[in-house]
Design a protein around this motif. Structure first.
Motif, PDB file in Angstrom:
ATOM      1  N   THR A 118       0.838  -1.199   0.000  1.00 20.03           N
ATOM      2  CA  THR A 118       0.000   0.000   0.000  1.00 20.03           C
ATOM      3  C   THR A 118       0.877   1.254   0.000  1.00 20.03           C
ATOM      4  O   THR A 118       2.039   1.226   0.437  1.00 20.03           O
ATOM      5  N   HIS A 119       0.316   2.326  -0.500  1.00 22.78           N
ATOM      6  CA  HIS A 119       0.970   3.629  -0.453  1.00 22.78           C
ATOM      7  C   HIS A 119      -0.081   4.654  -0.074  1.00 22.78           C
ATOM      8  O   HIS A 119      -1.062   4.850  -0.787  1.00 22.78           O
ATOM      9  N   ARG A 120       0.115   5.255   1.108  1.00 28.50           N
ATOM     10  CA  ARG A 120      -0.842   6.230   1.621  1.00 28.50           C
ATOM     11  C   ARG A 120      -2.247   5.648   1.681  1.00 28.50           C
ATOM     12  O   ARG A 120      -3.243   6.301   1.365  1.00 28.50           O
ATOM     13  N   GLY A 121      -2.302   4.388   2.077  1.00 29.20           N
ATOM     14  CA  GLY A 121      -3.591   3.734   2.266  1.00 29.20           C
ATOM     15  C   GLY A 121      -4.198   3.125   1.026  1.00 29.20           C
ATOM     16  O   GLY A 121      -5.253   2.483   1.103  1.00 29.20           O
ATOM     17  N   ASN A 122      -3.547   3.277  -0.128  1.00 29.86           N
ATOM     18  CA  ASN A 122      -4.081   2.733  -1.376  1.00 29.86           C
ATOM     19  C   ASN A 122      -3.210   1.581  -1.871  1.00 29.86           C
ATOM     20  O   ASN A 122      -1.983   1.620  -1.731  1.00 29.86           O
ATOM     21  N   PRO A 123      -3.833   0.548  -2.458  1.00 24.16           N
ATOM     22  CA  PRO A 123      -3.033  -0.570  -2.986  1.00 24.16           C
ATOM     23  C   PRO A 123      -2.098  -0.091  -4.090  1.00 24.16           C
ATOM     24  O   PRO A 123      -2.490   0.725  -4.934  1.00 24.16           O
TER      25      PRO A 123
END
Length: 450
Positions: A90-95
């Protein structure tokens, strides 16, 4: 190999006997009706040639997309794999991994072979192994066929999921259509070594010579010549940790596993991951460090990447104790209900709806003078049997081969196992289909029934 005229005759014979009904348009015929001029698939017309070996039965599987069907075990395994990657990256809460699960299975030979550095004489290109529409186009043999186009589009972390097509033997674990998950993860220097600016992905010689002029080699078993050992080893550790985590998420933390060195044309170094399943080692996936030439040809000259591929059927059959790969295609509610609205992580053990008896018929034939036991292409025979008998063909086994001591003629005997998954077959209807197979092979291969 089947000649065009033989193949057309075979198609006519199939349709005359009404034993199969192609879902898609079958081959168009010329005015003289003597040679195939085009194959029409999903509204697109492809010029046929000496490579054309797709059959109506194989074309009927296009668009089924079992991996996307609700209540199908393949879809459950797919969702579990996607969930694992969504949670793990994840990156900043996004996959960070994107998923492509509806790509067209019709690809070019460039996509399927050339883009992946598969040599022109590699056996995987053979007509005996692939379903060709023509010499330039085929049904993809692996999801990796889409790797380069996705890299060129600017993606760096992605999963490719879909149906793949390979000519193969017939038994409980082999089917001409199955489903794969392939993946790529690429990283630049700052991503791979965020806290070590002194380390680099590439050897100094890679920069001194312009990347596209650098000749990458795989003579060193530990790494490609363009990459540093540090970059290769770190990618290897990441790759193996991620895939061990995946099999543990599927089979439990206590699953035993081992790594085996392997060779693939498109990765180096390469490995296979095996798990200890039912008192034996089962290979579940192949993986490795993507060849730098592939990345360069896709417009990436500053990255290193790993890739892996696995089969959904093999995982589903192991996870749910499904004994026959044909069951994945079943529309029987007794089968599908066992996976209906179940938690993805539920422990499900397949329970047979009922057990129907087998019918076994042998077929023996003399080969024509221009064939020997070694040159006869069994996959051509398997395709013919499957096209006529459809999914009631459970297995085809080579029972005997014989060379007459005086005439030197070659003979083969196959046992064909018939079994319907949803009802009992009568010997009379099996005999009718078996007779149609005999008639078809005489026409298609010029054999003589013994």
């Amino acid at each position: 190999m089947l000649l065009k005229r033989q193949y057309i005759t075979m198609l006519k014979l199939f349709n005359t006997n009404r034993l199969i009904t192609p879902v898609l348009n079958k081959c168009n015929h010329s005015t003289a009706a003597k040679s195939v001029t085009a194959v029409k698939i999903n509204g697109t017309e492809f010029i046929s040639d000496e490579y054309t070996n797709v059959t109506p039965k194989i074309m009927s599987y296009l668009g089924k997309n079992l991996h996307l069907r609700k209540d199908n075990p393949l879809s459950m395994v797919r969702q579990r794999i996607v969930q694992y990657f969504y949670k793990s990256f994840t990156h900043r809460g996004n996959p960070t991994f994107s998923v492509y699960d509806n790509l067209s299975p019709i690809v070019t030979t460039k996509q399927n072979f050339d883009d992946l550095l598969i040599p022109a004489d590699h056996p995987s290109r053979a007509k005996a192994d692939c379903y060709y529409i023509n010499k330039d186009t085929l049904f993809r043999a692996h999801m990796t066929a889409h790797q380069s186009e996705l890299l060129r589009s600017g993606l760096n972390n992605f999963l490719m999921i879909g149906d793949v097509y390979r000519r193969d033997e017939i038994d409980s674990t082999h089917f001409p259509v199955f489903h794969q998950v392939d993946a790529v993860r690429s990283q630049r220097r700052d991503e791979l070594f965020p806290n070590h600016p002194d380390l680099d992905i590439f050897e100094p010689t890679f920069y001194k010579q312009k990347p596209h002029l650098f000749t990458n080699t795989i003579l060193d078993p530990t790494k490609q010549s363009c990459y540093t050992l540090e970059a290769t080893k770190l990618m290897e550790v990441q790759l193996k940790n991620h895939l061990i985590g995946l099999v543990q998420a599927l089979f439990g933390k206590d699953i035993k596993y081992r790594w085996v060195d392997a060779y693939f044309p498109f990765t180096h170094p390469s490995w296979e991951l095996e798990i200890y399943y039912e008192n034996d080692w089962l290979e579940v996936l192949g993986c490795g460090i993507v060849r730098n030439e592939i990345l360069l040809n896709s417009g990436l000259n500053d990255t290193i990447a790993y890739a892996f591929g696995l089969g959904l059927e093999r995982l589903a059959m192991a996870l749910y104790k499904i004994p026959d790969i044909r069951l994945m295609w079943s529309e029987d509610s007794g089968f599908l209900s066992q996976f209906h609205n179940k938690d993805l992580n539920a422990k499900i053990t397949y329970k047979p709806v009922s057990v129907f008896p087998q019918c076994v018929n042998d077929i023996s034939f003399w080969l024509p003078d221009n064939f020997t036991i070694d040159t006869f292409m069994s996959n051509d025979f398997y395709d013919l049997v499957r096209d006529i008998g459809g999914d009631i063909i459970e297995q085809v086994k080579l029972k005997d081969k014989f060379v007459h001591p005086k005439t030197k003629k070659h003979s083969l005997c196959f046992s064909i196992v018939y079994r319907h998954l949803e009802r009992t077959l009568t010997q009379a209807e099996v005999n009718q289909i078996h007779k149609a197979i005999e008639t078809a092979i005489v026409t298609a291969f010029n054999v003589t029934i013994r």
